[in-house]
Design an enzyme around this catalytic site. Structure first.
Site, mmCIF file in Angstrom:
data_model
loop_
_atom_site.group_PDB
_atom_site.id
_atom_site.type_symbol
_atom_site.label_atom_id
_atom_site.label_comp_id
_atom_site.label_asym_id
_atom_site.label_seq_id
_atom_site.Cartn_x
_atom_site.Cartn_y
_atom_site.Cartn_z
ATOM 1 C CG PHE A 106 -12.263 -1.152 2.609
ATOM 2 C CD1 PHE A 106 -11.429 -1.759 3.536
ATOM 3 C CD2 PHE A 106 -11.953 -1.250 1.268
ATOM 4 C CE1 PHE A 106 -10.308 -2.460 3.133
ATOM 5 C CE2 PHE A 106 -10.829 -1.949 0.850
ATOM 6 C CZ PHE A 106 -10.011 -2.554 1.775
ATOM 7 C CG ASP A 151 -8.561 -0.838 9.791
ATOM 8 O OD1 ASP A 151 -9.423 0.036 9.804
ATOM 9 O OD2 ASP A 151 -8.838 -2.047 9.788
ATOM 10 C CG ASP A 201 -5.303 -3.778 -1.831
ATOM 11 O OD1 ASP A 201 -4.855 -3.292 -0.788
ATOM 12 O OD2 ASP A 201 -5.625 -4.980 -1.939
ATOM 13 C CD GLU A 261 1.128 0.438 7.110
ATOM 14 O OE1 GLU A 261 0.702 0.650 5.953
ATOM 15 O OE2 GLU A 261 0.873 -0.601 7.730
ATOM 16 C CG ASP A 262 -1.521 1.446 3.170
ATOM 17 O OD1 ASP A 262 -1.304 1.146 4.364
ATOM 18 O OD2 ASP A 262 -2.005 0.643 2.356
ATOM 19 N N GLY A 307 0.772 -1.240 0.000
ATOM 20 C CA GLY A 307 0.000 0.000 0.000
ATOM 21 C C GLY A 307 0.800 1.286 0.000
ATOM 22 N NE ARG A 339 -1.942 -3.004 -4.254
ATOM 23 C CZ ARG A 339 -2.026 -3.231 -2.945
ATOM 24 N NH1 ARG A 339 -2.001 -2.219 -2.110
ATOM 25 N NH2 ARG A 339 -2.121 -4.453 -2.469
HETATM 26 P P1 IMP Z 1 -4.143 -2.666 10.554
HETATM 27 O O1 IMP Z 1 -3.128 -3.667 10.967
HETATM 28 O O2 IMP Z 1 -5.530 -3.106 10.946
HETATM 29 O O3 IMP Z 1 -3.850 -1.273 11.038
HETATM 30 O O4 IMP Z 1 -4.207 -2.690 8.983
HETATM 31 C C1 IMP Z 1 -3.334 -1.973 8.219
HETATM 32 C C2 IMP Z 1 -3.360 -2.451 6.795
HETATM 33 O O5 IMP Z 1 -4.656 -2.885 6.406
HETATM 34 C C3 IMP Z 1 -3.015 -1.317 5.849
HETATM 35 O O6 IMP Z 1 -1.633 -1.234 5.631
HETATM 36 C C4 IMP Z 1 -3.784 -1.687 4.608
HETATM 37 O O7 IMP Z 1 -3.025 -2.540 3.782
HETATM 38 C C5 IMP Z 1 -4.997 -2.431 5.121
HETATM 39 N N1 IMP Z 1 -6.178 -1.564 5.217
HETATM 40 C C6 IMP Z 1 -6.771 -1.102 6.332
HETATM 41 N N2 IMP Z 1 -7.820 -0.310 6.062
HETATM 42 C C7 IMP Z 1 -7.884 -0.259 4.711
HETATM 43 C C8 IMP Z 1 -8.773 0.439 3.791
HETATM 44 O O8 IMP Z 1 -9.705 1.175 4.149
HETATM 45 N N3 IMP Z 1 -8.501 0.240 2.481
HETATM 46 C C9 IMP Z 1 -7.474 -0.543 2.017
HETATM 47 N N4 IMP Z 1 -6.640 -1.182 2.831
HETATM 48 C C10 IMP Z 1 -6.836 -1.052 4.176
HETATM 49 MG MG MG Z 2 -3.924 -3.791 1.595
#
Ligand code: IMP
Ligand code: MG
Length: 192
Positions: A167, A118, A174, A114-115, A59, A180
């Site tokens: 989302f 979440d 993606d 990081e992108d 991402g 992307r």
């Molecule tokens: P976390 O570990 O739950 O913080 O998730 C982080 C990863 O989940 C990010 O680096 C993304 O790859 C993916 N992710 C979380 N939310 C989204 C979203 O809204 N769209 C796309 N990818 C997401």
């Molecule tokens: Mg992803």
């Protein structure tokens, strides 16, 4: 009906995709302005130093490319790939390193890019893992964060935008590896 600025953004993407976009949350111009602003802050914070940007694949590949080109201090770039998602839109909570860094980070000033944050579980794991490798400093930049979904607190030094619990795709993000390449951040029809 999209308003005029949204329509102008939509006109820039492949026609086949236009119908899938629900709402553009952050335009390409807003993203570019924010990334430049963050780059200027990093330039100041690390003046006289060299930094290592670590992009979290996949991402972050878009934002790290723009960030690196906006910096005026010396920087190098490396990537890690971790899995926190399968192909669904919810986190598994399990983090696995799929690709590790190419080089040692001991004694280096590191910024993890990081992108989106979440649950925060991916970054929480990464920060602990990277800190154990003895960098001179470790900071985190995220383009997006969803505060209402955080399950662990991740100290963020540089943040692009806070968004609500939707989302989103585009600018590196993606859904099942698609979208992307959109220049903006948007929600998709039928996807929460
Ligand atoms: P976390 O570990 O739950 O913080 O998730 C982080 C990863 O989940 C990010 O680096 C993304 O790859 C993916 N992710 C979380 N939310 C989204 C979203 O809204 N769209 C796309 N990818 C997401
Ligand atoms: Mg992803």
């Amino acid at each position: 009906m999209p308003d005029a600025p949204q329509q102008a953004e939509l006109d820039r993407i492949p026609a086949a995709l236009r119908g899938r976009v629900d709402r553009i949350l952050i335009s390409a111009a807003e993203i570019q302005a924010k990334v430049s602003e963050l780059a200027r802050r990093i330039d100041q914070d690390y003046a006289g130093e060299e930094i290592l940007l670590i992009g979290v694949l996949k991402g972050a590949f878009v934002v790290i490319a723009d960030l690196a080109r906006s910096l005026t201090i010396p920087c190098s770039v490396d990537f890690m790939a971790v899995s926190s998602y399968g192909s669904a839109t919810k986190t598994s909570g399990v983090v696995r390193i799929l690709k590790d860094l190419d080089a040692d980070i001991e004694g280096k000033h590191v910024i993890v890019v990081e992108d989106i944050i979440d649950s925060g579980l991916t970054l929480d794991y990464l920060v602990r893992n990277l800190n154990s490798r003895g960098p001179a400093s470790l900071a985190v930049m995220a383009l997006l964060t969803k505060p209402s979904r955080h399950r662990v607190e991740v100290p963020l030094s540089y943040l692009g935008f806070e968004i609500e619990d939707h989302f989103v795709v585009g600018y590196g993000l993606d859904l099942d590896q698609h979208h992307r390449n959109l220049p903006f951040i948007c929600t998709l029809k039928g996807v929460d």
